[in-house]
Design a protein around this motif. Sequence first.
Motif, PDB file in Angstrom:
ATOM      1  N   VAL A 134      31.574  81.304 -16.288  1.00 27.17           N
ATOM      2  CA  VAL A 134      30.998  80.339 -15.351  1.00 27.17           C
ATOM      3  C   VAL A 134      29.678  79.775 -15.890  1.00 27.17           C
ATOM      4  N   ASN A 135      28.831  80.648 -16.428  1.00 27.66           N
ATOM      5  CA  ASN A 135      27.469  80.227 -16.798  1.00 27.66           C
ATOM      6  C   ASN A 135      27.198  80.382 -18.295  1.00 27.66           C
ATOM      7  N   ASP A 136      28.258  80.403 -19.082  1.00 27.65           N
ATOM      8  CA  ASP A 136      28.132  80.562 -20.532  1.00 27.65           C
ATOM      9  C   ASP A 136      27.284  81.789 -20.882  1.00 27.65           C
ATOM     10  N   TRP A 137      27.528  82.868 -20.159  1.00 29.07           N
ATOM     11  CA  TRP A 137      26.876  84.174 -20.397  1.00 29.07           C
ATOM     12  C   TRP A 137      25.357  84.104 -20.342  1.00 29.07           C
ATOM     13  N   ASP A 138      24.852  83.249 -19.484  1.00 27.33           N
ATOM     14  CA  ASP A 138      23.411  83.125 -19.316  1.00 27.33           C
ATOM     15  C   ASP A 138      22.907  84.212 -18.359  1.00 27.33           C
ATOM     16  N   PHE A 139      23.090  85.481 -18.764  1.00 26.32           N
ATOM     17  CA  PHE A 139      22.645  86.613 -17.940  1.00 26.32           C
ATOM     18  C   PHE A 139      21.429  87.263 -18.592  1.00 26.32           C
ATOM     19  N   SER A 140      20.437  87.566 -17.793  1.00 28.60           N
ATOM     20  CA  SER A 140      19.271  88.275 -18.332  1.00 28.60           C
ATOM     21  C   SER A 140      19.614  89.752 -18.524  1.00 28.60           C
ATOM     22  N   VAL A 141      18.864  90.390 -19.414  1.00 30.59           N
ATOM     23  CA  VAL A 141      19.034  91.830 -19.618  1.00 30.59           C
ATOM     24  C   VAL A 141      18.738  92.572 -18.315  1.00 30.59           C
ATOM     25  N   MET A 159      22.065  82.760  -8.015  1.00 38.20           N
ATOM     26  CA  MET A 159      22.979  82.366  -9.098  1.00 38.20           C
ATOM     27  C   MET A 159      24.055  81.416  -8.563  1.00 38.20           C
ATOM     28  N   ARG A 160      24.530  81.701  -7.346  1.00 38.65           N
ATOM     29  CA  ARG A 160      25.578  80.841  -6.775  1.00 38.65           C
ATOM     30  C   ARG A 160      25.047  79.440  -6.469  1.00 38.65           C
ATOM     31  N   GLN A 161      23.723  79.357  -6.199  1.00 35.67           N
ATOM     32  CA  GLN A 161      23.153  78.020  -5.971  1.00 35.67           C
ATOM     33  C   GLN A 161      23.087  77.230  -7.276  1.00 35.67           C
ATOM     34  N   LYS A 162      22.965  77.948  -8.380  1.00 36.41           N
ATOM     35  CA  LYS A 162      22.827  77.297  -9.682  1.00 36.41           C
ATOM     36  C   LYS A 162      24.183  76.986 -10.299  1.00 36.41           C
ATOM     37  N   TRP A 163      25.148  77.886 -10.134  1.00 36.68           N
ATOM     38  CA  TRP A 163      26.450  77.719 -10.775  1.00 36.68           C
ATOM     39  C   TRP A 163      27.570  77.751  -9.744  1.00 36.68           C
TER      40      TRP A 163
END
Lengths: 321, 321
Positions: B20-27, B265-269
Amino acid sequence: MVKQHQHKILDCTIRDGGLVNDWDFSVEFVKDMYRGLSAAGVEYMEIGYKNSEKLLKGGASGPWRFLNESFLRDVITKKTDTKLSALVDIGRVDENDILPREDSLLDLIRVACYIKDVDKGLELVQKFNSMGYETSINIMALSHVMENELVEAFEEINKSPVDVVYIVDSYGSMDHKDIDYLVTKFQRLLPEKELGLHMHNNLQLAFANTIAGASKGVTFLDSSVYGMGRAAGNCTTELLLSYLKGARYDIRPVLEIIEKHMITMRQKWDWGYLIPYMIVGALDEHPRTAMAQLSSDERNNFVDFYDRLTSVETAPIVNKN
Amino acid sequence: MVKQHQHKILDCTIRDGGLVNDWDFSVEFVKDMYRGLSAAGVEYMEIGYKNSEKLLKGGASGPWRFLNESFLRDVITKKTDTKLSALVDIGRVDENDILPREDSLLDLIRVACYIKDVDKGLELVQKFNSMGYETSINIMALSHVMENELVEAFEEINKSPVDVVYIVDSYGSMDHKDIDYLVTKFQRLLPEKELGLHMHNNLQLAFANTIAGASKGVTFLDSSVYGMGRAAGNCTTELLLSYLKGARYDIRPVLEIIEKHMITMRQKWDWGYLIPYMIVGALDEHPRTAMAQLSSDERNNFVDFYDRLTSVETAPIVNKN
């Protein structure tokens, strides 16, 4: 695939969705809804409550809560094959407000009641039936009803002229096993009645439960466009239309309603899979606490909300006598 | 109620949600996820893809797509009872990137493939199995697979050491009858294998299908927190935790993850029940057209989108020879 010809979709967007936005629907929207549902082949549209303004405190809500017939004639200028229904609540309807069916745009009057009021509900059914209407009795909060109460109610229902008996999952807590159990029981004990399902979507099971019931022979299937209905909302009309395939149904006019109206409405008002609604559904509780939570500044404090609902009150109860 | 001890929840938020977010997850997010899922009693967390950066064009996505072991050790500083899994795709994984299990934080490697590549998938399985890993083969797009292809694949699978065979509803188009049919067939023809379900939520049936499969004896149940996964997303972890009751599971730590991270996150993606995803699900098609639609300026032109997908191309095909 489920054979579609025996089923009837009853869209209750205006009625159940009105519980979301205090019936703040424009006449244009309701006209578009009736035109769209008609074009889609939906059999019934529930256009509101037929409660009495006199009997409801704080009755400032829109006309869709009271459904004055002359107002209705301004909205529905041309009746289609899609029949119109209204819901009434025990104690909130004045029977004298209701015209004989031949003078009314309504075809079906549905009576909502808790199990303890089934006798009062059936009195209303008797009255509306004698005025020429199709009728249903919608037994709410069935997940909180004991077997013996249900069997007693069935004896009364079997003596009544009511056409349709509804299984209502008020708390959105039922799964396929509950539906299987209830539909089997209703079919066995109410062999002369048609059955209906009105599901809520707290656990994302409204559509699944509705088609599970349909495949067991339930004929009246409640839904709302884009799921708009109280709290977590309902089985969506667009999913039913796509699932109950056949020449009769066309999803396209309902996509048009969603595109034109529902996306902006959803931005303005809350319904659907929101965590507080999921929590009350999982706990098999009335959504009122979740609705209050979501209207507060704490709306996304899910852990606090969960703790409050699941904590055991440990303060001692002092006997004042 | 489903007996919980035989089931394993595999949360794939980081892996499927990364689509969904191209793995834009923080550590920090992934650390919170592992801590939360561990506290909730979730058995497996899929922490990403173990694909090879060399083999993927445009491989600029975050580290969760390639799962370098030394990076992983910085994230997961203390292993809990929650095992870690990674997914690999045929043709995108370099086997030499993968350490023996005793030197790795990973416990389970899952191989995703289409039916035509099951032989290649099983070669990888063989390799990972010999390195000490638990393994699964996840057969994608099962709604487009013919019976004869499936039976052939089963013969190969039965000869393989693979532990778990997954039924993957890539297009989110399956209903309870499909689940019933597939689970029965898989159980009969793969009697020695554990089964898994990975459902998508286009028709709001991911959770319903997952618990239907669980009640038939499927043991590996995929889910993601708040349903975050490609397109319409997955069965939600919080619903599974609330449904598979028992001492082992606790929904509270997952509510905490949602509250702290998922709402913003749901608001962004975008993921979940969006009408273009519903349409492709109902049409049993890959979600790529719907994803393109939602990324365009036309995102809410549902009727146009539906017309494009359902129109029969009538332009004559001119033979140029």
